[in-house]
Design a protein around this motif. Structure first.
Motif, PDB file in Angstrom:
ATOM      1  N   GLU A 183       1.231 -31.803 -55.338  1.00  0.00           N
ATOM      2  CA  GLU A 183       0.460 -30.925 -56.003  1.00  0.00           C
ATOM      3  C   GLU A 183       0.712 -31.724 -57.511  1.00  0.00           C
ATOM      4  O   GLU A 183       1.864 -31.931 -58.104  1.00  0.00           O
ATOM      5  CB  GLU A 183       1.158 -29.550 -56.321  1.00  0.00           C
ATOM      6  CG  GLU A 183       0.625 -28.546 -57.396  1.00  0.00           C
ATOM      7  CD  GLU A 183       1.099 -27.189 -57.540  1.00  0.00           C
ATOM      8  OE1 GLU A 183       0.679 -26.386 -58.452  1.00  0.00           O
ATOM      9  OE2 GLU A 183       2.336 -27.216 -57.174  1.00  0.00           O
ATOM     10  N   ILE A 184      -0.421 -31.712 -58.064  1.00  0.00           N
ATOM     11  CA  ILE A 184      -0.240 -32.339 -59.656  1.00  0.00           C
ATOM     12  C   ILE A 184      -0.614 -31.117 -60.473  1.00  0.00           C
ATOM     13  O   ILE A 184      -1.505 -30.394 -60.466  1.00  0.00           O
ATOM     14  CB  ILE A 184      -1.352 -33.282 -59.703  1.00  0.00           C
ATOM     15  CG1 ILE A 184      -1.416 -34.356 -58.756  1.00  0.00           C
ATOM     16  CG2 ILE A 184      -1.221 -33.944 -61.428  1.00  0.00           C
ATOM     17  CD1 ILE A 184      -0.132 -35.332 -58.904  1.00  0.00           C
ATOM     18  N   ARG A 185       0.477 -30.965 -61.324  1.00  0.00           N
ATOM     19  CA  ARG A 185       0.511 -29.913 -62.311  1.00  0.00           C
ATOM     20  C   ARG A 185       0.988 -30.152 -63.552  1.00  0.00           C
ATOM     21  O   ARG A 185       1.702 -31.312 -63.779  1.00  0.00           O
ATOM     22  CB  ARG A 185       1.041 -28.814 -61.828  1.00  0.00           C
ATOM     23  CG  ARG A 185       2.502 -29.059 -61.205  1.00  0.00           C
ATOM     24  CD  ARG A 185       3.072 -27.716 -60.696  1.00  0.00           C
ATOM     25  NE  ARG A 185       4.615 -27.791 -60.393  1.00  0.00           N
ATOM     26  CZ  ARG A 185       5.688 -28.256 -61.113  1.00  0.00           C
ATOM     27  NH1 ARG A 185       5.322 -28.007 -62.399  1.00  0.00           N
ATOM     28  NH2 ARG A 185       6.899 -28.335 -60.585  1.00  0.00           N
ATOM     29  N   ARG A 223       1.681 -34.271 -66.908  1.00  0.00           N
ATOM     30  CA  ARG A 223       1.345 -33.995 -65.631  1.00  0.00           C
ATOM     31  C   ARG A 223       2.697 -34.423 -64.717  1.00  0.00           C
ATOM     32  O   ARG A 223       3.248 -35.681 -65.087  1.00  0.00           O
ATOM     33  CB  ARG A 223       0.162 -34.374 -65.066  1.00  0.00           C
ATOM     34  CG  ARG A 223      -1.249 -33.860 -65.591  1.00  0.00           C
ATOM     35  CD  ARG A 223      -1.411 -32.590 -65.397  1.00  0.00           C
ATOM     36  NE  ARG A 223      -2.591 -32.083 -66.081  1.00  0.00           N
ATOM     37  CZ  ARG A 223      -2.729 -31.459 -67.168  1.00  0.00           C
ATOM     38  NH1 ARG A 223      -1.754 -31.503 -67.961  1.00  0.00           N
ATOM     39  NH2 ARG A 223      -3.970 -31.247 -67.613  1.00  0.00           N
ATOM     40  N   ALA A 254       3.952 -34.762 -60.631  1.00  0.00           N
ATOM     41  CA  ALA A 254       3.528 -34.666 -59.153  1.00  0.00           C
ATOM     42  C   ALA A 254       4.843 -34.025 -58.270  1.00  0.00           C
ATOM     43  O   ALA A 254       6.030 -34.405 -58.599  1.00  0.00           O
ATOM     44  CB  ALA A 254       3.368 -36.109 -58.606  1.00  0.00           C
ATOM     45  N   ARG A 281      -2.335 -40.928 -57.998  1.00  0.00           N
ATOM     46  CA  ARG A 281      -2.964 -39.511 -58.351  1.00  0.00           C
ATOM     47  C   ARG A 281      -2.667 -39.028 -59.843  1.00  0.00           C
ATOM     48  O   ARG A 281      -3.395 -38.435 -60.486  1.00  0.00           O
ATOM     49  CB  ARG A 281      -2.096 -38.576 -57.564  1.00  0.00           C
ATOM     50  CG  ARG A 281      -2.824 -38.632 -55.886  1.00  0.00           C
ATOM     51  CD  ARG A 281      -3.999 -37.733 -55.689  1.00  0.00           C
ATOM     52  NE  ARG A 281      -3.941 -36.538 -55.969  1.00  0.00           N
ATOM     53  CZ  ARG A 281      -3.247 -35.445 -55.287  1.00  0.00           C
ATOM     54  NH1 ARG A 281      -2.999 -35.887 -53.914  1.00  0.00           N
ATOM     55  NH2 ARG A 281      -3.299 -34.096 -55.470  1.00  0.00           N
ATOM     56  N   LEU A 282      -1.301 -39.459 -60.274  1.00  0.00           N
ATOM     57  CA  LEU A 282      -0.844 -39.139 -61.756  1.00  0.00           C
ATOM     58  C   LEU A 282      -1.918 -39.963 -62.835  1.00  0.00           C
ATOM     59  O   LEU A 282      -2.290 -39.062 -63.765  1.00  0.00           O
ATOM     60  CB  LEU A 282       0.712 -39.555 -61.898  1.00  0.00           C
ATOM     61  CG  LEU A 282       1.366 -38.628 -61.192  1.00  0.00           C
ATOM     62  CD1 LEU A 282       2.693 -39.197 -61.290  1.00  0.00           C
ATOM     63  CD2 LEU A 282       1.453 -37.151 -61.931  1.00  0.00           C
ATOM     64  N   GLU A 314      -5.033 -40.816 -62.287  1.00  0.00           N
ATOM     65  CA  GLU A 314      -6.491 -40.222 -62.126  1.00  0.00           C
ATOM     66  C   GLU A 314      -6.417 -38.885 -62.830  1.00  0.00           C
ATOM     67  O   GLU A 314      -7.379 -38.602 -63.395  1.00  0.00           O
ATOM     68  CB  GLU A 314      -6.784 -40.297 -60.589  1.00  0.00           C
ATOM     69  CG  GLU A 314      -7.041 -41.575 -60.300  1.00  0.00           C
ATOM     70  CD  GLU A 314      -7.404 -41.491 -58.417  1.00  0.00           C
ATOM     71  OE1 GLU A 314      -7.111 -40.535 -58.004  1.00  0.00           O
ATOM     72  OE2 GLU A 314      -7.789 -42.248 -58.093  1.00  0.00           O
ATOM     73  N   ALA A 315      -5.481 -38.242 -62.713  1.00  0.00           N
ATOM     74  CA  ALA A 315      -5.339 -36.642 -63.059  1.00  0.00           C
ATOM     75  C   ALA A 315      -5.264 -36.757 -64.393  1.00  0.00           C
ATOM     76  O   ALA A 315      -6.061 -35.903 -65.389  1.00  0.00           O
ATOM     77  CB  ALA A 315      -4.180 -35.933 -62.604  1.00  0.00           C
ATOM     78  N   GLU A 332      -8.560 -38.120 -65.820  1.00  0.00           N
ATOM     79  CA  GLU A 332      -9.546 -37.123 -65.745  1.00  0.00           C
ATOM     80  C   GLU A 332      -9.667 -36.015 -66.829  1.00  0.00           C
ATOM     81  O   GLU A 332     -10.576 -35.626 -67.544  1.00  0.00           O
ATOM     82  CB  GLU A 332      -9.906 -36.500 -64.540  1.00  0.00           C
ATOM     83  CG  GLU A 332     -10.784 -35.531 -64.109  1.00  0.00           C
ATOM     84  CD  GLU A 332     -10.772 -34.776 -62.957  1.00  0.00           C
ATOM     85  OE1 GLU A 332     -11.498 -34.044 -62.657  1.00  0.00           O
ATOM     86  OE2 GLU A 332     -10.118 -35.576 -62.045  1.00  0.00           O
ATOM     87  N   THR A 333      -8.516 -35.637 -67.241  1.00  0.00           N
ATOM     88  CA  THR A 333      -8.080 -34.427 -68.026  1.00  0.00           C
ATOM     89  C   THR A 333      -8.430 -35.239 -69.226  1.00  0.00           C
ATOM     90  O   THR A 333      -9.130 -34.173 -70.388  1.00  0.00           O
ATOM     91  CB  THR A 333      -6.579 -34.267 -68.197  1.00  0.00           C
ATOM     92  OG1 THR A 333      -6.436 -33.490 -66.773  1.00  0.00           O
ATOM     93  CG2 THR A 333      -6.363 -33.029 -69.211  1.00  0.00           C
TER      94      THR A 333
END
Length: 272
Positions: A2-4, A58, A60, A103-104, A106-107, A110-111
């Motif tokens: 989960e990326i949050r 963010r 992970a 993933r980090l 890219e997140a 994108e944000t």
């Protein structure tokens, strides 16, 4: 996975990830790593960034019902002057090889694009042995260097941008253009960067660089044609009093800056 967004009480775990990642992948001394983590990732520093609308944080989170959930990676981005800059990205060495870094990145990208940035820039410390190859896998190119000051430590960051981008890179507090400031005790002689040693002119080849714990080393030559090697130049203090041992380890006698070759096997796509 989960990326949050991180919770305020997770700053301690974030620091653990940063420390273990830097210890594994950065050519920095333990004292330098402590200085960076104390200055950039202390509880109050993380809490301040969480309240900053221009900062994107963010984490992970990975795990399962048996081992439990844990923060395995961290990324920080910042929006400024139409740019989105990824300043820090770390993955715990115990959790690498699972695509967490990708993933980090890219997140965060994108944000920041969703918030209206026009270009993405990624800053990578020169001493980060694995980060440069990771960034280049996204098609970004080295667009410039900066010398930054963190807790009285002078470090060099490489800035990576999309190919062909010809605009001023976003500003950053406490930074200087490394191409201008990273060569103390030098001067330009007929278009060549030179220094002197006991009155003798020594030519510095900026294309032959070796990483260092504080700043890079550069090969030096006795002649302008760069054919007869003289030794090495330390970009941290400007000295040419550099020793090399039988395993090609360099050390500056004046400031203690060091370089040690790493095996090609040490790069294992650990961020991807």
């Amino acid at each position: 996975m989960e990326i949050r967004e991180p919770d305020p009480d997770e700053s301690g775990r974030i620091r653990e990830v940063v420390d273990s990642s830097m210890t594994t992948s950065f050519r920095l001394s333990p004292g330098q790593i402590d200085a960076v983590t104390d200055d950039q990732f202390a509880d109050d520093a993380v809490a301040e960034r969480l309240e900053d609308e221009a900062t994107v944080l963010r984490v992970a989170e990975t795990g399962d019902e048996i081992e439990g959930e844990t923060v395995a990676g961290f990324v920080e981005g910042r929006l400024e002057d139409g740019w989105g800059t990824v300043n820090w990205l770390f993955v715990d060495p115990e959790h690498r090889g699972r695509g967490i870094g990708t993933r980090l990145y890219e997140a965060a990208s994108e944000t920041m694009r969703d918030r209206g940035v026009e270009q993405i820039c990624v800053s990578v410390l020169e001493a980060n042995t694995e980060g440069h190859g990771f960034v280049e896998r996204f098609g970004l190119e080295h667009g410039g260097d900066r010398r930054i000051e963190i807790a009285d430590e002078s470090l060099v960051k490489y800035a990576y941008t999309d190919p062909g981008v010809d605009v001023d890179l976003p500003g950053e507090s406490g930074t200087e253009d490394a191409t201008e400031e990273a060569f103390p005790e030098t001067e330009a002689t007929d278009g060549m960067l030179t220094t002197t040693d006991d009155g003798e002119t020594v030519y510095i080849d900026r294309d032959e660089e070796r990483s260092g714990t504080a700043a890079p080393f550069y090969v030096t030559y006795e002649d302008e044609a760069l054919t007869d090697q003289y030794g090495f130049y330390c970009a941290n203090c400007g000295s040419v009093d550099i020793s090399m041992d039988n395993v090609d380890r360099l050390e500056c006698a004046d400031c203690g800056n060091t370089h040690a070759e790493r095996s090609g096997e040490s790069y294992d796509d650990s961020y991807l």
